[in-house]
Design a protein around this motif. Sequence first.
Motif, PDB file in Angstrom:
ATOM      1  N   PRO A 101       7.201 -18.282   4.242  1.00 36.41           N
ATOM      2  CA  PRO A 101       6.723 -17.047   4.871  1.00 36.41           C
ATOM      3  C   PRO A 101       7.459 -15.793   4.407  1.00 36.41           C
ATOM      4  CG  PRO A 101       7.945 -18.363   6.445  1.00 36.41           C
ATOM      5  CD  PRO A 101       7.781 -19.200   5.210  1.00 36.41           C
ATOM      6  N   GLY A 102       8.651 -15.944   3.839  1.00 33.59           N
ATOM      7  CA  GLY A 102       9.387 -14.779   3.341  1.00 33.59           C
ATOM      8  C   GLY A 102       8.872 -14.285   2.008  1.00 33.59           C
ATOM      9  N   GLU A 103       7.882 -14.973   1.465  1.00 35.39           N
ATOM     10  CA  GLU A 103       7.272 -14.616   0.184  1.00 35.39           C
ATOM     11  C   GLU A 103       5.757 -14.540   0.386  1.00 35.39           C
ATOM     12  OE1 GLU A 103       8.428 -17.621  -2.620  1.00 35.39           O
ATOM     13  OE2 GLU A 103      10.531 -17.471  -2.063  1.00 35.39           O
ATOM     14  N   GLY A 104       5.047 -14.149  -0.653  1.00 29.76           N
ATOM     15  CA  GLY A 104       3.589 -14.211  -0.630  1.00 29.76           C
ATOM     16  C   GLY A 104       2.926 -13.086   0.135  1.00 29.76           C
ATOM     17  N   CYS A 105       1.719 -13.366   0.578  1.00 22.98           N
ATOM     18  CA  CYS A 105       0.878 -12.350   1.223  1.00 22.98           C
ATOM     19  C   CYS A 105       1.461 -11.908   2.561  1.00 22.98           C
ATOM     20  CB  CYS A 105      -0.519 -12.914   1.422  1.00 22.98           C
ATOM     21  SG  CYS A 105      -1.651 -11.722   2.169  1.00 22.98           S
ATOM     22  N   PRO A 106       1.548 -10.596   2.786  1.00 21.58           N
ATOM     23  CA  PRO A 106       2.095 -10.108   4.047  1.00 21.58           C
ATOM     24  C   PRO A 106       1.112 -10.150   5.223  1.00 21.58           C
ATOM     25  CG  PRO A 106       1.544  -8.262   2.636  1.00 21.58           C
ATOM     26  CD  PRO A 106       1.323  -9.513   1.827  1.00 21.58           C
ATOM     27  N   MET A 107      -0.167 -10.319   4.948  1.00 21.28           N
ATOM     28  CA  MET A 107      -1.141 -10.229   6.042  1.00 21.28           C
ATOM     29  C   MET A 107      -0.934 -11.257   7.138  1.00 21.28           C
ATOM     30  SD  MET A 107      -4.700  -8.727   4.559  1.00 21.28           S
ATOM     31  CE  MET A 107      -4.983  -9.979   3.343  1.00 21.28           C
ATOM     32  N   PRO A 108      -0.753 -12.548   6.827  1.00 18.69           N
ATOM     33  CA  PRO A 108      -0.563 -13.500   7.928  1.00 18.69           C
ATOM     34  C   PRO A 108       0.646 -13.180   8.796  1.00 18.69           C
ATOM     35  CG  PRO A 108      -0.974 -14.661   5.877  1.00 18.69           C
ATOM     36  CD  PRO A 108      -0.771 -13.217   5.527  1.00 18.69           C
ATOM     37  N   ALA A 109       1.673 -12.611   8.195  1.00 19.95           N
ATOM     38  CA  ALA A 109       2.893 -12.300   8.945  1.00 19.95           C
ATOM     39  C   ALA A 109       2.751 -11.058   9.805  1.00 19.95           C
ATOM     40  CB  ALA A 109       4.058 -12.114   7.970  1.00 19.95           C
ATOM     41  N   LEU A 110       1.944 -10.111   9.378  1.00 22.07           N
ATOM     42  CA  LEU A 110       1.937  -8.800  10.036  1.00 22.07           C
ATOM     43  C   LEU A 110       0.675  -8.441  10.797  1.00 22.07           C
ATOM     44  CD1 LEU A 110       3.590  -6.665   7.217  1.00 22.07           C
ATOM     45  CD2 LEU A 110       4.689  -7.807   9.151  1.00 22.07           C
ATOM     46  N   LEU A 156     -11.713 -13.816   3.609  1.00 19.83           N
ATOM     47  CA  LEU A 156     -10.367 -13.273   3.753  1.00 19.83           C
ATOM     48  C   LEU A 156      -9.849 -13.492   5.168  1.00 19.83           C
ATOM     49  CD1 LEU A 156      -7.999 -11.771   2.458  1.00 19.83           C
ATOM     50  CD2 LEU A 156      -9.110  -9.625   3.122  1.00 19.83           C
ATOM     51  N   ALA A 157     -10.708 -13.244   6.153  1.00 16.98           N
ATOM     52  CA  ALA A 157     -10.299 -13.445   7.548  1.00 16.98           C
ATOM     53  C   ALA A 157      -9.909 -14.902   7.803  1.00 16.98           C
ATOM     54  CB  ALA A 157     -11.430 -13.019   8.487  1.00 16.98           C
ATOM     55  N   GLU A 158     -10.691 -15.834   7.288  1.00 14.40           N
ATOM     56  CA  GLU A 158     -10.363 -17.240   7.511  1.00 14.40           C
ATOM     57  C   GLU A 158      -9.075 -17.628   6.786  1.00 14.40           C
ATOM     58  OE1 GLU A 158     -11.953 -21.821   7.092  1.00 14.40           O
ATOM     59  OE2 GLU A 158     -13.420 -20.202   6.933  1.00 14.40           O
ATOM     60  N   MET A 159      -8.909 -17.171   5.564  1.00 13.66           N
ATOM     61  CA  MET A 159      -7.713 -17.535   4.807  1.00 13.66           C
ATOM     62  C   MET A 159      -6.448 -17.004   5.483  1.00 13.66           C
ATOM     63  SD  MET A 159      -9.342 -17.173   0.933  1.00 13.66           S
ATOM     64  CE  MET A 159      -7.879 -16.493   0.246  1.00 13.66           C
ATOM     65  N   VAL A 160      -6.483 -15.738   5.899  1.00 15.64           N
ATOM     66  CA  VAL A 160      -5.322 -15.145   6.569  1.00 15.64           C
ATOM     67  C   VAL A 160      -5.068 -15.853   7.899  1.00 15.64           C
ATOM     68  CG1 VAL A 160      -4.451 -13.048   7.693  1.00 15.64           C
ATOM     69  CG2 VAL A 160      -5.543 -12.899   5.433  1.00 15.64           C
ATOM     70  N   GLY A 161      -6.123 -16.055   8.676  1.00 13.60           N
ATOM     71  CA  GLY A 161      -5.977 -16.721   9.967  1.00 13.60           C
ATOM     72  C   GLY A 161      -5.499 -18.155   9.840  1.00 13.60           C
ATOM     73  N   ALA A 162      -6.064 -18.884   8.898  1.00 14.39           N
ATOM     74  CA  ALA A 162      -5.664 -20.284   8.710  1.00 14.39           C
ATOM     75  C   ALA A 162      -4.206 -20.394   8.295  1.00 14.39           C
ATOM     76  CB  ALA A 162      -6.562 -20.947   7.672  1.00 14.39           C
ATOM     77  N   LEU A 163      -3.774 -19.510   7.409  1.00 10.83           N
ATOM     78  CA  LEU A 163      -2.378 -19.551   6.977  1.00 10.83           C
ATOM     79  C   LEU A 163      -1.442 -19.206   8.135  1.00 10.83           C
ATOM     80  CD1 LEU A 163      -0.579 -20.111   4.520  1.00 10.83           C
ATOM     81  CD2 LEU A 163      -0.697 -17.672   4.009  1.00 10.83           C
ATOM     82  N   ALA A 164      -1.808 -18.181   8.906  1.00  8.04           N
ATOM     83  CA  ALA A 164      -0.972 -17.785  10.050  1.00  8.04           C
ATOM     84  C   ALA A 164      -0.875 -18.916  11.080  1.00  8.04           C
ATOM     85  CB  ALA A 164      -1.536 -16.516  10.693  1.00  8.04           C
ATOM     86  N   ILE A 165      -1.996 -19.555  11.375  1.00  9.48           N
ATOM     87  CA  ILE A 165      -1.993 -20.635  12.368  1.00  9.48           C
ATOM     88  C   ILE A 165      -1.260 -21.856  11.832  1.00  9.48           C
ATOM     89  CG2 ILE A 165      -3.455 -22.236  13.652  1.00  9.48           C
ATOM     90  CD1 ILE A 165      -5.492 -19.907  13.884  1.00  9.48           C
ATOM     91  N   ALA A 166      -1.457 -22.174  10.554  1.00 14.18           N
ATOM     92  CA  ALA A 166      -0.756 -23.322   9.965  1.00 14.18           C
ATOM     93  C   ALA A 166       0.754 -23.115  10.026  1.00 14.18           C
ATOM     94  CB  ALA A 166      -1.217 -23.545   8.526  1.00 14.18           C
ATOM     95  N   ARG A 167       1.198 -21.887   9.797  1.00 13.48           N
ATOM     96  CA  ARG A 167       2.633 -21.602   9.876  1.00 13.48           C
ATOM     97  C   ARG A 167       3.162 -21.773  11.296  1.00 13.48           C
ATOM     98  NH1 ARG A 167       3.021 -16.256   5.940  1.00 13.48           N
ATOM     99  NH2 ARG A 167       3.126 -17.426   3.972  1.00 13.48           N
ATOM    100  N   ALA A 168       2.294 -21.596  12.274  1.00  8.41           N
ATOM    101  CA  ALA A 168       2.720 -21.716  13.672  1.00  8.41           C
ATOM    102  C   ALA A 168       2.691 -23.156  14.173  1.00  8.41           C
ATOM    103  CB  ALA A 168       1.820 -20.842  14.560  1.00  8.41           C
ATOM    104  N   CYS A 169       2.101 -24.063  13.421  1.00  8.74           N
ATOM    105  CA  CYS A 169       2.002 -25.466  13.846  1.00  8.74           C
ATOM    106  C   CYS A 169       3.369 -26.135  13.815  1.00  8.74           C
ATOM    107  CB  CYS A 169       1.059 -26.242  12.925  1.00  8.74           C
ATOM    108  SG  CYS A 169      -0.672 -25.874  13.147  1.00  8.74           S
ATOM    109  N   PRO A 170       3.765 -26.798  14.898  1.00  9.99           N
ATOM    110  CA  PRO A 170       5.030 -27.534  14.882  1.00  9.99           C
ATOM    111  C   PRO A 170       4.910 -28.856  14.125  1.00  9.99           C
ATOM    112  CG  PRO A 170       3.987 -27.754  17.018  1.00  9.99           C
ATOM    113  CD  PRO A 170       3.135 -26.810  16.213  1.00  9.99           C
ATOM    114  N   ASP A 171       3.680 -29.317  13.907  1.00  9.70           N
ATOM    115  CA  ASP A 171       3.424 -30.591  13.243  1.00  9.70           C
ATOM    116  C   ASP A 171       2.980 -30.328  11.805  1.00  9.70           C
ATOM    117  OD1 ASP A 171       1.744 -32.779  12.243  1.00  9.70           O
ATOM    118  OD2 ASP A 171       1.961 -33.666  14.224  1.00  9.70           O
ATOM    119  N   ASP A 172       3.759 -30.796  10.834  1.00 14.27           N
ATOM    120  CA  ASP A 172       3.448 -30.562   9.422  1.00 14.27           C
ATOM    121  C   ASP A 172       2.105 -31.147   9.012  1.00 14.27           C
ATOM    122  OD1 ASP A 172       5.817 -29.199   9.126  1.00 14.27           O
ATOM    123  OD2 ASP A 172       6.875 -30.868   8.168  1.00 14.27           O
ATOM    124  N   GLU A 173       1.782 -32.311   9.542  1.00 13.07           N
ATOM    125  CA  GLU A 173       0.515 -32.955   9.188  1.00 13.07           C
ATOM    126  C   GLU A 173      -0.664 -32.133   9.703  1.00 13.07           C
ATOM    127  OE1 GLU A 173      -2.110 -35.160   7.323  1.00 13.07           O
ATOM    128  OE2 GLU A 173       0.054 -35.351   7.049  1.00 13.07           O
TER     129      GLU A 173
END
Length: 195
Positions: A101-110, A156-173
């Motif tokens: 998350p410290g790299e890449g696209c800023p949209m999911p983070a912000l 774009l909305a799905e990609m940003v949203g999916a990445l943001a939600i995936a980062r919030a998942c406590p389960d890697d799988e």
Amino acid sequence: MEKLSHKARTRQRILDEASVVMRENGTESIGVAALMKRVGLTHGGFYAHFASREDLVQAVIAEMFADSARRFADITSIKDPTERLNQLIDSYLSEQHCNTPGEGCPMPALVSEMAHLPVEARTLFSQRREAMRQRLALTLRELNHPHADDAATTMLAEMVGALAIARACPDDEEARTMLASSRRSVKQRAGLEIA
């Protein structure tokens, strides 16, 4: 290549450090004193580079989008639009992008914070988001997609949203499954063949 002045190098160090902090912890996590300490400078030195904390946030948003464009430059320069779009989707919705998350696209983070920032920061974010959407739309038009603009918006909305939600998942799988599902969905919407 032009050599940067000491002041320009110092400003860039501040921007680089602040962009990592903002991507990982959001805009509210940037305190001037703590940031300058991380960079190894004094609190007072901040004002030689930025007029205010808000000025810093805007500069960091611009820097993050520029950095993201550089990271994806190899993909966006691919001539074949099918290959370009496949690689963009695969890279954006990859485990590597998710896990850094410290790299890449800023949209999911912000994106969730933008409504609370000053209008200047929101405007800049919106302009950079729109530039990304237009690049997607252009690729879709190259592929003769019948609804390129609408598809680019929802992709774009799905990609940003999916990445943001995936980062919030406590389960890697669960995160991996979400990313894979979104890759298939976005590719299908783009009219790409799903392997």
